[in-house]
Design a protein around this motif. Structure first.
Motif, PDB file in Angstrom:
ATOM      1  N   LEU A 320       0.698  -1.305   0.149  1.00 52.38           N
ATOM      2  CA  LEU A 320       0.021   0.069   0.226  1.00 52.38           C
ATOM      3  C   LEU A 320       0.785   1.520   0.064  1.00 52.38           C
ATOM      4  O   LEU A 320       0.015   2.167  -0.784  1.00 52.38           O
ATOM      5  CB  LEU A 320      -0.396  -0.182   0.502  1.00 52.38           C
ATOM      6  N   GLY A 321       2.526   1.334   0.249  1.00 55.32           N
ATOM      7  CA  GLY A 321       3.084   1.766   0.004  1.00 55.32           C
ATOM      8  C   GLY A 321       2.840   3.153  -0.994  1.00 55.32           C
ATOM      9  O   GLY A 321       3.290   4.467  -1.386  1.00 55.32           O
ATOM     10  N   GLU A 326      -0.843   9.242  -3.543  1.00 53.08           N
ATOM     11  CA  GLU A 326      -1.687   9.602  -4.440  1.00 53.08           C
ATOM     12  C   GLU A 326      -2.856   9.822  -4.242  1.00 53.08           C
ATOM     13  O   GLU A 326      -4.065  10.344  -3.921  1.00 53.08           O
ATOM     14  CB  GLU A 326      -1.755   8.704  -5.730  1.00 53.08           C
ATOM     15  N   GLY A 327      -3.012   8.583  -3.263  1.00 54.78           N
ATOM     16  CA  GLY A 327      -4.207   8.435  -1.857  1.00 54.78           C
ATOM     17  C   GLY A 327      -4.760   9.400  -1.388  1.00 54.78           C
ATOM     18  O   GLY A 327      -5.748   9.953  -1.615  1.00 54.78           O
ATOM     19  N   LEU A 328      -4.150   9.825  -0.931  1.00 48.03           N
ATOM     20  CA  LEU A 328      -4.308  11.044   0.241  1.00 48.03           C
ATOM     21  C   LEU A 328      -4.643  12.163  -0.220  1.00 48.03           C
ATOM     22  O   LEU A 328      -5.074  12.571   0.319  1.00 48.03           O
ATOM     23  CB  LEU A 328      -2.792  10.853   1.526  1.00 48.03           C
ATOM     24  N   GLU A 345      -6.236  -0.776   4.413  1.00 50.30           N
ATOM     25  CA  GLU A 345      -6.921  -1.359   3.482  1.00 50.30           C
ATOM     26  C   GLU A 345      -8.312  -2.034   4.319  1.00 50.30           C
ATOM     27  O   GLU A 345      -7.958  -1.957   5.705  1.00 50.30           O
ATOM     28  CB  GLU A 345      -5.939  -2.846   3.731  1.00 50.30           C
ATOM     29  N   ALA A 346      -8.887  -2.392   3.206  1.00 49.38           N
ATOM     30  CA  ALA A 346     -10.701  -2.530   3.831  1.00 49.38           C
ATOM     31  C   ALA A 346     -11.023  -3.428   4.771  1.00 49.38           C
ATOM     32  O   ALA A 346     -11.599  -3.501   5.945  1.00 49.38           O
ATOM     33  CB  ALA A 346     -11.110  -2.331   2.668  1.00 49.38           C
ATOM     34  N   ASN A 347     -10.284  -4.509   4.448  1.00 49.80           N
ATOM     35  CA  ASN A 347     -10.933  -5.922   5.221  1.00 49.80           C
ATOM     36  C   ASN A 347     -11.259  -6.414   5.827  1.00 49.80           C
ATOM     37  O   ASN A 347     -12.605  -6.771   6.890  1.00 49.80           O
ATOM     38  CB  ASN A 347     -10.033  -5.260   7.430  1.00 49.80           C
ATOM     39  N   GLY A 348     -12.336  -6.446   4.295  1.00 55.00           N
ATOM     40  CA  GLY A 348     -14.038  -6.403   3.868  1.00 55.00           C
ATOM     41  C   GLY A 348     -15.144  -5.496   4.394  1.00 55.00           C
ATOM     42  O   GLY A 348     -15.680  -5.918   4.628  1.00 55.00           O
ATOM     43  N   VAL A 349     -14.648  -4.512   4.543  1.00 53.02           N
ATOM     44  CA  VAL A 349     -15.859  -3.169   4.363  1.00 53.02           C
ATOM     45  C   VAL A 349     -16.107  -2.723   3.226  1.00 53.02           C
ATOM     46  O   VAL A 349     -15.475  -2.838   2.187  1.00 53.02           O
ATOM     47  CB  VAL A 349     -15.008  -1.889   4.881  1.00 53.02           C
TER      48      VAL A 349
END
Length: 349
Positions: A320-321, A326-328, A345-349
Motif C-alpha cells: 500500500l505504500g 496519490e491516495g492521500l 486496507e478495507a478488510n472486508g468493509v
C-alpha cells in the motif's frame, strides 16, 4: 501488432492518465467526449485525476456558466459534457434515446414531450415535481414511464446549485436551451478514438450506444492495426501510442469512470478475472485505482466526524505504500474539511 500493454499505454495517454493535462476542466471534458455523471461527485474526481492543479471552483463555475452541462447522453445515461458536444451529439443519439423510452408501452410520447415542454418552459423542476404535473394531463398513466420518456426525449440539463459537487441529491432539470448543431457519425468516431483508441467498432458501439459503426469506420481514412488476438483495431493517423514500456503512475478513478465503461473489451485496463469485483449486480461500477496502468483494486471513502479514511481493496497482495501518496492527495481533495486523513486496507468493509 499491439500488445496488451501497448493498448493500455495508448489509451492512458489519451485519457491524460500518464501525465496530467495543464489547462481548464473543460479541456478534459472535451478531450474525453464527456465524463460519466450518474452521481454528482465522480466527475469532479475524474477531472482531478487527469488535470494538473485542478480546483473544484473551476468546474463549479463552468457548470454555472453553462459551458459544461450534466445531461442524458451516451448509452442513455447521465454525463458531464461540453455545451458544444451536447449540441453536436445529442441529435445523433436521438434513436438510442427513443429506443430506451420504448421500454414502456402505451405512452403517447409526442404528447408527453409536448406537455413537458410547456411545464418546463415556466422553469426547472425536479422529477418528483414534474411527474404529478404530468399525471394531471395523463390521468391513469404510470408516472415513472412519463418521467422516463421526458428524460430520454426532451433535451434537458440539470440545474447546478451551490452544493459542494454542484448538484443536490434531488436535482432540478430544465430545458437545455442549447441550439442543436448536429455532427455526423464520423465526427463521433474521431472523438472516440482520440479519447479511447485504438479500438474496434464494437468498442465505439459499447461506449456510445449507437449501432452500425463498422461501415462508418471502414469508410474513414483510419489506420488499421492488430492486437495480440489478431483483431483489427482502428485508430486516428498520428494518434499517440507511446509503447508498453512507458511508466504509468498510480491513478485513482472514481465510480462509473468513463475509462472503465469505454470499451466492449475492458481488458486493456481491467483484467477479466477482476471484472466481477468492479461491476456489481445492480449495475454500479466501483471506483478503482491503477498500478502500472491496470486496475489493481477498488476504493471508497469513509467519513467519521473530522476523520476521513480511504479504504482500498486490492485484487491481490499489494504494497500500500506505493499508492499512499496519490491516495492521500485524492482524499484531501475529496474531503477538504477533514483534519485527519488515512489510507487503509478495507478488510472486508
Amino acid at each position: 501488432m499491439l500488445t496488451l500493454r501497448d493498448l493500455n499505454r495508448a489509451t492512458l495517454a489519451r485519457q491524460h492518465l500518464l501525465s496530467r493535462h495543464r489547462g481548464e476542466p473543460g479541456d478534459i471534458v472535451h478531450r474525453l467526449a464527456g465524463l460519466q455523471a450518474q452521481e454528482p461527485r465522480p466527475p469532479y474526481l475524474g477531472v482531478w485525476t487527469r488535470l494538473e492543479g485542478f480546483e473544484r471552483d473551476d468546474l463549479h463555475a463552468a457548470l454555472h456558466a453553462r459551458t459544461l452541462v450534466r445531461a442524458t447522453m451516451w448509452r442513455a445515461t447521465l454525463h458531464l459534457v461540453t455545451a458544444a458536444d451536447f449540441a453536436a451529439f445529442r441529435p445523433l443519439l436521438r434513436p438510442v434515446l427513443a429506443g430506451a423510452a420504448r421500454r414502456f408501452e402505451g405512452v403517447d410520447f409526442e404528447a408527453v414531450v409536448a406537455a413537458a415542454g410547456r411545464l418546463l418552459a415556466a422553469g426547472p423542476m425536479t422529477f418528483n415535481e414534474l411527474r404529478p404535473r404530468l399525471l394531471e394531463e395523463f390521468p391513469g398513466a404510470y408516472d415513472r414511464a412519463l418521467g422516463y420518456a421526458v428524460r430520454m426525449l426532451t433535451p434537458l440539463a440539470m440545474e447546478p446549485t451551490g452544493d459542494r459537487w454542484s448538484f443536490p441529491r434531488d436535482p432540478a432539470f430544465g430545458l437545455a436551451g442549447i441550439e442543436p448543431e448536429p455532427a455526423g457519425q464520423s465526427a463521433l468516431v474521431e472523438r472516440y478514438l482520440a479519447a479511447f483508441g485504438p479500438a474496434t467498432p464494437a468498442d465505439v458501439q459499447t461506449w456510445s450506444g449507437l449501432g452500425g459503426m463498422r461501415p462508418v469506420m471502414e469508410a474513414m481514412e483510419l489506420e488499421r492495426l492488430t492486437d495480440a488476438a489478431g483483431r483489427v483495431l482502428f485508430d486516428l493517423p498520428g494518434a499517440p501510442r507511446p509503447g508498453g514500456d512507458v511508466p504509468a503512475p498510480v491513478r485513482f478513478l472514481p465510480d462509473f469512470d468513463t475509462l472503465i465503461l469505454g470499451h466492449a473489451d475492458r481488458t486493456r485496463v481491467l483484467a477479466e478475472e477482476f471484472k466481477g469485483r468492479v461491476a456489481t449486480k445492480n449495475l454500479r461500477i466501483k471506483a478503482v485505482y491503477l498500478v502500472d496502468g491496470f486496475a489493481a483494486g477498488t476504493w471508497q471513502i469513509k467519513r467519521s466526524g473530522k476523520k476521513a479514511r480511504l479504504l482500498v481493496s486490492p485484487f491481490a497482495t499489494a504494497d500500500l505504500g506505493q499508492i499512499e501518496e496519490e491516495g492521500l492527495r485524492l482524499l484531501a481533495f475529496a474531503e477538504p474539511d477533514a483534519t485527519t486523513l488515512s489510507l487503509e486496507e478495507a478488510n472486508g468493509v
